[in-house]
Design a protein around this motif. Structure first.
Motif, mmCIF file in Angstrom:
data_model
loop_
_atom_site.group_PDB
_atom_site.id
_atom_site.type_symbol
_atom_site.label_atom_id
_atom_site.label_comp_id
_atom_site.label_asym_id
_atom_site.label_seq_id
_atom_site.Cartn_x
_atom_site.Cartn_y
_atom_site.Cartn_z
ATOM 1 N N THR A 368 -28.184 -15.902 8.931
ATOM 2 C CA THR A 368 -29.013 -17.351 8.637
ATOM 3 C C THR A 368 -28.427 -17.819 10.645
ATOM 4 O OG1 THR A 368 -25.921 -17.093 8.387
ATOM 5 C CG2 THR A 368 -27.554 -17.143 7.216
ATOM 6 N N PRO A 369 -27.557 -18.727 11.253
ATOM 7 C CA PRO A 369 -27.009 -18.900 12.872
ATOM 8 C C PRO A 369 -25.754 -18.630 12.646
ATOM 9 C CG PRO A 369 -28.108 -21.231 11.798
ATOM 10 C CD PRO A 369 -28.066 -20.110 10.215
ATOM 11 N N ARG A 370 -25.157 -18.445 11.725
ATOM 12 C CA ARG A 370 -23.614 -18.002 11.747
ATOM 13 C C ARG A 370 -23.821 -16.654 12.113
ATOM 14 N NH1 ARG A 370 -19.181 -20.669 7.963
ATOM 15 N NH2 ARG A 370 -19.728 -22.040 9.642
ATOM 16 N N GLU A 371 -24.472 -16.145 11.273
ATOM 17 C CA GLU A 371 -24.154 -14.400 11.410
ATOM 18 C C GLU A 371 -24.543 -14.106 12.445
ATOM 19 O OE1 GLU A 371 -24.887 -14.000 6.480
ATOM 20 O OE2 GLU A 371 -26.749 -13.871 7.593
ATOM 21 N N ARG A 372 -26.243 -14.467 12.907
ATOM 22 C CA ARG A 372 -26.901 -14.632 13.813
ATOM 23 C C ARG A 372 -25.956 -14.111 15.179
ATOM 24 N NH1 ARG A 372 -31.044 -17.188 13.845
ATOM 25 N NH2 ARG A 372 -32.091 -14.896 12.516
ATOM 26 N N SER A 373 -25.153 -14.889 15.387
ATOM 27 C CA SER A 373 -24.335 -16.011 16.590
ATOM 28 C C SER A 373 -22.943 -14.048 16.062
ATOM 29 C CB SER A 373 -23.667 -17.263 16.120
ATOM 30 O OG SER A 373 -24.110 -18.127 16.729
ATOM 31 N N ALA A 374 -22.936 -14.135 15.268
ATOM 32 C CA ALA A 374 -21.451 -12.421 14.819
ATOM 33 C C ALA A 374 -22.057 -11.382 15.211
ATOM 34 C CB ALA A 374 -21.105 -12.188 13.725
ATOM 35 N N LEU A 375 -23.536 -11.200 15.126
ATOM 36 C CA LEU A 375 -24.048 -10.037 15.244
ATOM 37 C C LEU A 375 -24.550 -10.015 17.136
ATOM 38 C CD1 LEU A 375 -26.834 -10.285 12.136
ATOM 39 C CD2 LEU A 375 -25.192 -8.457 12.459
ATOM 40 N N LEU A 376 -25.021 -10.629 17.694
ATOM 41 C CA LEU A 376 -25.870 -11.279 19.074
ATOM 42 C C LEU A 376 -23.537 -10.818 19.657
ATOM 43 C CD1 LEU A 376 -27.868 -14.420 19.424
ATOM 44 C CD2 LEU A 376 -28.302 -11.529 19.392
ATOM 45 N N ALA A 377 -23.389 -11.160 19.214
ATOM 46 C CA ALA A 377 -21.702 -11.197 19.808
ATOM 47 C C ALA A 377 -21.538 -9.503 20.456
ATOM 48 C CB ALA A 377 -20.864 -12.379 19.440
ATOM 49 N N GLU A 378 -21.771 -9.434 18.510
ATOM 50 C CA GLU A 378 -21.441 -7.977 18.674
ATOM 51 C C GLU A 378 -22.321 -6.882 19.978
ATOM 52 O OE1 GLU A 378 -22.100 -6.827 15.354
ATOM 53 O OE2 GLU A 378 -20.391 -7.707 14.210
ATOM 54 N N GLN A 379 -23.343 -7.138 19.894
ATOM 55 C CA GLN A 379 -23.790 -6.925 21.067
ATOM 56 C C GLN A 379 -23.786 -7.478 22.654
ATOM 57 O OE1 GLN A 379 -25.627 -4.041 20.266
ATOM 58 N NE2 GLN A 379 -25.202 -4.020 18.308
ATOM 59 N N ALA A 380 -23.199 -8.255 22.532
ATOM 60 C CA ALA A 380 -22.969 -8.807 24.294
ATOM 61 C C ALA A 380 -21.975 -8.091 25.168
ATOM 62 C CB ALA A 380 -22.339 -10.184 24.286
ATOM 63 N N PHE A 381 -22.157 -8.225 26.576
ATOM 64 C CA PHE A 381 -20.637 -7.389 27.513
ATOM 65 C C PHE A 381 -21.426 -8.067 28.623
ATOM 66 C CE2 PHE A 381 -25.786 -5.932 27.416
ATOM 67 C CZ PHE A 381 -26.429 -6.412 28.955
#
Length: 381
Positions: A368-381
């Protein structure tokens, strides 16, 4: 918007795009996600590298759908509520099976398959693989066995041949040139008898191969399946444009794949084909907040190795520069492809070559949009 929403009301998903962007993995992950949500799904690849079989935990795939055991995923925490079937296209075998289906009788079928001209053409003629893939897709859809079918197309602009293959074949079968070859009359018959006869007689004398006889026999028996081929080609063309079919363009943020994605979107629009959305793989994500790194403190963490700390800081800066470039590519793609909310899959910290990697991609595709934001944040640097 997740793949689940983009596939609502669809039964065929065609994943296309340039080579090396994770298209095969995306197709497999979409199929897994749909099967996990209760559908009976078939995924078809024409990728000869056999990556689909590897990512599904299988040793091999062949030209008929093979069911993937749910246990392959249960050990990784995913329960398949539906069924997952997978296959890898054998273009020659599919073409042979189509001849068998369309031939008016067993004698015609055997004559075509035994003919040397057919044996070469069915393997080497440009477009035969593409049409075979479409023929298999049509066959799977017509069987009624599956709720959804996911197709992984060839890499690069060869994928465009899927749009043109039915029309090219129909044009050839209905063209005057083929009719002359099948039943030459008048001047054409005289030319065939004299000019080509001399050439082929010389060839037969050198090679021992009676090519003229093979050609004559081939076109004679082919006349028995032309109507069936033309009908099937038209049916395939209708299937590609069916509202229940959708094309997902898969790309990465790299410059060349971005240009390919834009080009293919225009071709889909010109052909009147249904565009279902954009999937951007291997996206480097820039963190919302990027505090400065204390190089001295980092060197202390590295046991006083200042050179290693400096290289680490430079590597991070380089990654952030690439992430900014990826963000610019993403903005351009969203505008050019008219998809304000493309599906984003970040550059993962592991190679996607097994079930675990495949499921990591699946989570991003169906989030979902909320889940995707959290998943992307985990891979951000």
């Amino acid at each position: 918007m997740s793949v689940a929403k983009r596939m609502a009301g669809k039964r065929i998903c065609i994943c296309t795009g340039s080579g090396g962007v994770g298209k095969t993995t995306t197709a497999a992950a979409i199929a897994v996600g749909l099967a996990a949500r209760g559908q009976r799904v078939a995924v078809l690849t024409i990728d000869p590298a056999r990556r689909l079989a590897s990512s599904l935990g299988l040793k091999e795939l062949d030209n008929e759908p093979r069911r993937v055991e749910p246990a392959h995923f249960a050990g990784h925490g995913l329960q398949l509520q539906g069924e997952l079937w997978a296959m890898m296209l054998d273009a020659k075998r599919t073409f042979d099976e189509l001849i068998e289906l369309l031939a008016p009788n067993a004698a015609t079928h055997e004559a075509i398959l035994a003919n040397r001209i057919y044996q070469e053409l069915s393997s080497a003629v440009a477009g035969s693989q593409e049409f075979s893939a479409m023929a298999k897709l049509y066959e799977l859809d017509a069987s009624g066995r599956f709720d959804a079918i996911v197709l992984d197309t060839p890499p690069s602009r060869n994928a465009l041949d899927f749009l043109d293959a039915p029309h090219r074949l129909t044009g050839f079968l209905e063209g005057r040139a083929l009719k002359v070859l099948i039943a030459p009359t008048g001047v054409a018959a005289a030319i065939a008898a004299r000019g080509s006869g001399l050439v082929f007689s010389a060839l037969r004398g050198v090679t021992g191969v009676d090519l003229l006889a093979d050609l004559s026999a081939f076109f004679r028996v082919l006349s028995g399946v032309i109507d069936g081929f033309a009908e099937r080609a038209n049916a395939v063309a209708r299937l590609l444009g069916d509202p229940a079919t959708t094309f997902l363009i898969v790309t990465s943020p790299e410059p060349t794949p971005v240009e390919e994605a834009i080009f293919f979107r225009r071709r889909l629009e010109e052909a009147g084909m249904p565009f279902g959305g954009l999937v951007v793989n291997r996206l480097r994500v820039l963190a919302r907040t990027r505090p400065a790194i204390d190089e001295s403190a980092l060197a202390a963490d590295f046991g006083g190795d200042a050179a290693l700390a400096a290289r680490s800081v430079q590597a991070l800066q380089d990654l952030r520069a690439l992430a900014r470039r990826d963000a610019a590519s993403l903005r351009r793609l969203a505008a050019e492809l008219d998809d304000e909310h493309p599906i984003l899959v970040p550059q993962l910290d592991r190679d996607v070559s097994d079930v675990a990697g495949l499921l990591a991609v699946e989570r991003h595709l169906f989030a979902t949009p909320r889940e995707r934001s959290a998943l992307l944040a985990e891979q951000a640097f």
